[in-house]
Design a protein around this motif. Sequence first.
Motif, PDB file in Angstrom:
ATOM      1  N   UNK A  20      62.814  63.016-135.406  1.00 25.24           N
ATOM      2  CA  UNK A  20      64.097  62.954-136.014  1.00 25.24           C
ATOM      3  C   UNK A  20      65.404  62.388-135.467  1.00 25.24           C
ATOM      4  N   UNK A  21      66.215  62.396-136.022  1.00 25.04           N
ATOM      5  CA  UNK A  21      67.732  62.320-135.784  1.00 25.04           C
ATOM      6  C   UNK A  21      68.578  63.632-135.107  1.00 25.04           C
ATOM      7  N   UNK A  22      68.219  64.658-135.831  1.00 27.50           N
ATOM      8  CA  UNK A  22      68.565  65.937-135.657  1.00 27.50           C
ATOM      9  C   UNK A  22      68.233  66.519-134.527  1.00 27.50           C
ATOM     10  N   UNK A  23      67.405  66.036-133.913  1.00 25.38           N
ATOM     11  CA  UNK A  23      66.432  66.253-132.344  1.00 25.38           C
ATOM     12  C   UNK A  23      67.334  65.753-131.158  1.00 25.38           C
ATOM     13  N   UNK A  24      67.310  64.750-131.959  1.00 23.20           N
ATOM     14  CA  UNK A  24      67.916  63.455-130.978  1.00 23.20           C
ATOM     15  C   UNK A  24      69.528  63.770-130.491  1.00 23.20           C
ATOM     16  N   UNK A  25      70.224  64.188-131.750  1.00 20.22           N
ATOM     17  CA  UNK A  25      71.331  64.337-131.995  1.00 20.22           C
ATOM     18  C   UNK A  25      71.952  65.669-130.991  1.00 20.22           C
ATOM     19  N   UNK A  26      70.660  66.963-131.005  1.00 20.22           N
ATOM     20  CA  UNK A  26      71.163  68.141-130.278  1.00 20.22           C
ATOM     21  C   UNK A  26      70.491  67.773-128.521  1.00 20.22           C
ATOM     22  N   UNK A  27      69.871  66.706-128.715  1.00 18.47           N
ATOM     23  CA  UNK A  27      69.629  66.366-127.321  1.00 18.47           C
ATOM     24  C   UNK A  27      70.560  65.858-126.878  1.00 18.47           C
ATOM     25  N   UNK A  28      71.593  65.197-127.179  1.00 21.56           N
ATOM     26  CA  UNK A  28      72.423  64.161-126.600  1.00 21.56           C
ATOM     27  C   UNK A  28      73.537  65.563-126.272  1.00 21.56           C
ATOM     28  N   UNK A  29      73.655  66.146-127.088  1.00 18.39           N
ATOM     29  CA  UNK A  29      74.371  67.418-126.884  1.00 18.39           C
ATOM     30  C   UNK A  29      74.839  68.052-125.830  1.00 18.39           C
TER      31      UNK A  29
END
Length: 472
Positions: A20-29
Motif C-alpha cells: 500500500x502507498x501509506x506503507x511505502x511512505x512510512x518506510x521512506x520517512x
Amino acid sequence: MASGQQWVLVEMVQAFYEAPAYHLILEGILILWIIRLLFSKTYRLHETYKLTEKEKEDLIEEWQPEPLVPPVSKDHPSLNYDVVTGPPSHKIIINGKECINFASFNFLGLLDNERVKEKALASLKKYGVGTCGPRGFYGTFDVHLELESRLANFMKTEEAIIYSYGFATIASAIPAYSKRGDLIFVDEAACFSIQKGLQASRSFIKYFKHNDMEDLERLLKEQELEDHKNPRKARVTRKFIVVEGLYINTADICPLPQLVKLKYKYKVRIFLEESMSFGVLGEHGRGVTEHFGVNIDDIDLISANMENAVASIGGFCCGRSFVIDHQRLSGQGYCFSASLPPMLAAAAIEALNIMEEDPDIFSVLREKCKHVYNALQGTPGLKIVGVQCAPALHLQLERSSGSRDSDMQLLRSIVEYCMERGVALTLARYLEKEERFLPSPSVRVVVTIEHTEEDIQKAVSCVQEAASALLK
C-alpha cells in the motif's frame, strides 16, 4: 545459487509494487530519519567567551551561596534558655527565681536523694568520672554488670542490657532486630526515639490509629492476606508491633491485653517502650505489664530509660537472654558509645534499692497524679489530656486559634504567668518538621512524689488564674 538469489530479488520487487502507498511512505520517512541520525552531529559547538579578570571578580562578588540551614529568628524559644542553678528537685531556681518544680521528670523524687548522692560520690572516688570506652573495649565495669543483674531481677526477666543514653535505647534496639524487608506496625502517637529507630531499621512501616485495636487488626488482616499470596516471602519477613506503655505525647496507656491477643493470633512480636511507665505503674513499679497483670514473657522486648523515675542517665532493655544478647552484637548505641559513667550506674542501683524497700511510693505517686488530674478539670479554656495515673499530663487549648504559632504563644504566656508566681511548668517541645504525626501544642504538668497539698493547690490556682486572664 545465483538463480535462487535472482528469484528472491524478483519477489522483493514484486512485494514493493504490491505494498500500500501509506506503507511505502512510512518506510521512506523512517529511512530518511535513520540517515539523518547517522550523519548529523550529536552536539553543537557553542562559541566560547573569555571573561576578563574584572568580570570574574564582579561575578565572584555578586555570587551568594545557598544557606547551609534555613534562617532562624534570634527570638526562637530554643535559642533562649531558662537557666537552672542548683538541682532540679522539688524546688528549682530558674533564671535566679525559686519555683515549685512541675516540669522535671523526677517522678519518685530521687534526683536529690541523699542515699543516691552518697553512692554516686563513693563511685566517683573509686572509678573516676567516665569510662572513655564502649562496653566491648574496656568500658565494662563491675558496677555495669551489677546494674544489669539488678534490673533483670527487678523486672522479673532473664537478662537486661544498659545503654549510656536514654534516647538511643529504643532507637538502637529496633534496628538491631528489624531490617530491610521486615514489617513494623506502630502507633501513630509513638515518641520521637521510636520514630528514629524505625527510620534506622529501613523496614516497611504501617501506622495504626492511636490505641485503636480495630485499626491495628485491620492492618494485620490485610497483611495476612498478602502473606497467603506470597508464602515464600512471608516465611522470611519478620513482623513487629511497637507501642509505648504510657505515651509521653498523649499521657494515656496502651491496651496491652488486647495487643497480646493480637500478637498470638497473627504471629507478630511486641516491643514495649516503658520510659514513662517504669517506676510509675504497677504495684511494684514494674510498668504496664504489672499494671494489667500481663505475663512479662508475653512481651518480646521491654525498653525504658533511667532518666525519669530512676533520676539517673541512660536506658535499658530486658527480656529473654537470647534476645538481649543479640543487642550486645547489634545495638549501635551499645556497641559504639562510651559506656555509662560508673557513678550513674551506682546511683541507679541505689534508686532500685529504694524502690524495692518502699513499694508504697508508687501508690503515693499515683494518688497525687489523680489529685492533680481532678483539680485541673474544668480549667477555663483548657482541656486536660491523659489518664488519671499519668505523672506527666498535657493541657491543651479547648479551641485552637487555627494557627499553631498563635496557640504556642498563648500557652507560652500561661507558662510565663505561672513562673512569675513561683510555679515552673513547661511547653511540650517537638521537632516540628521531623515528627511523623505532630502532636497538638500543650503545656506539660509533671507530678512528683515530693509535691505537697499546698504545692498542688498553688499550681492549680496559678494555671486557672492564667487561663482566666489570658484566654478570653
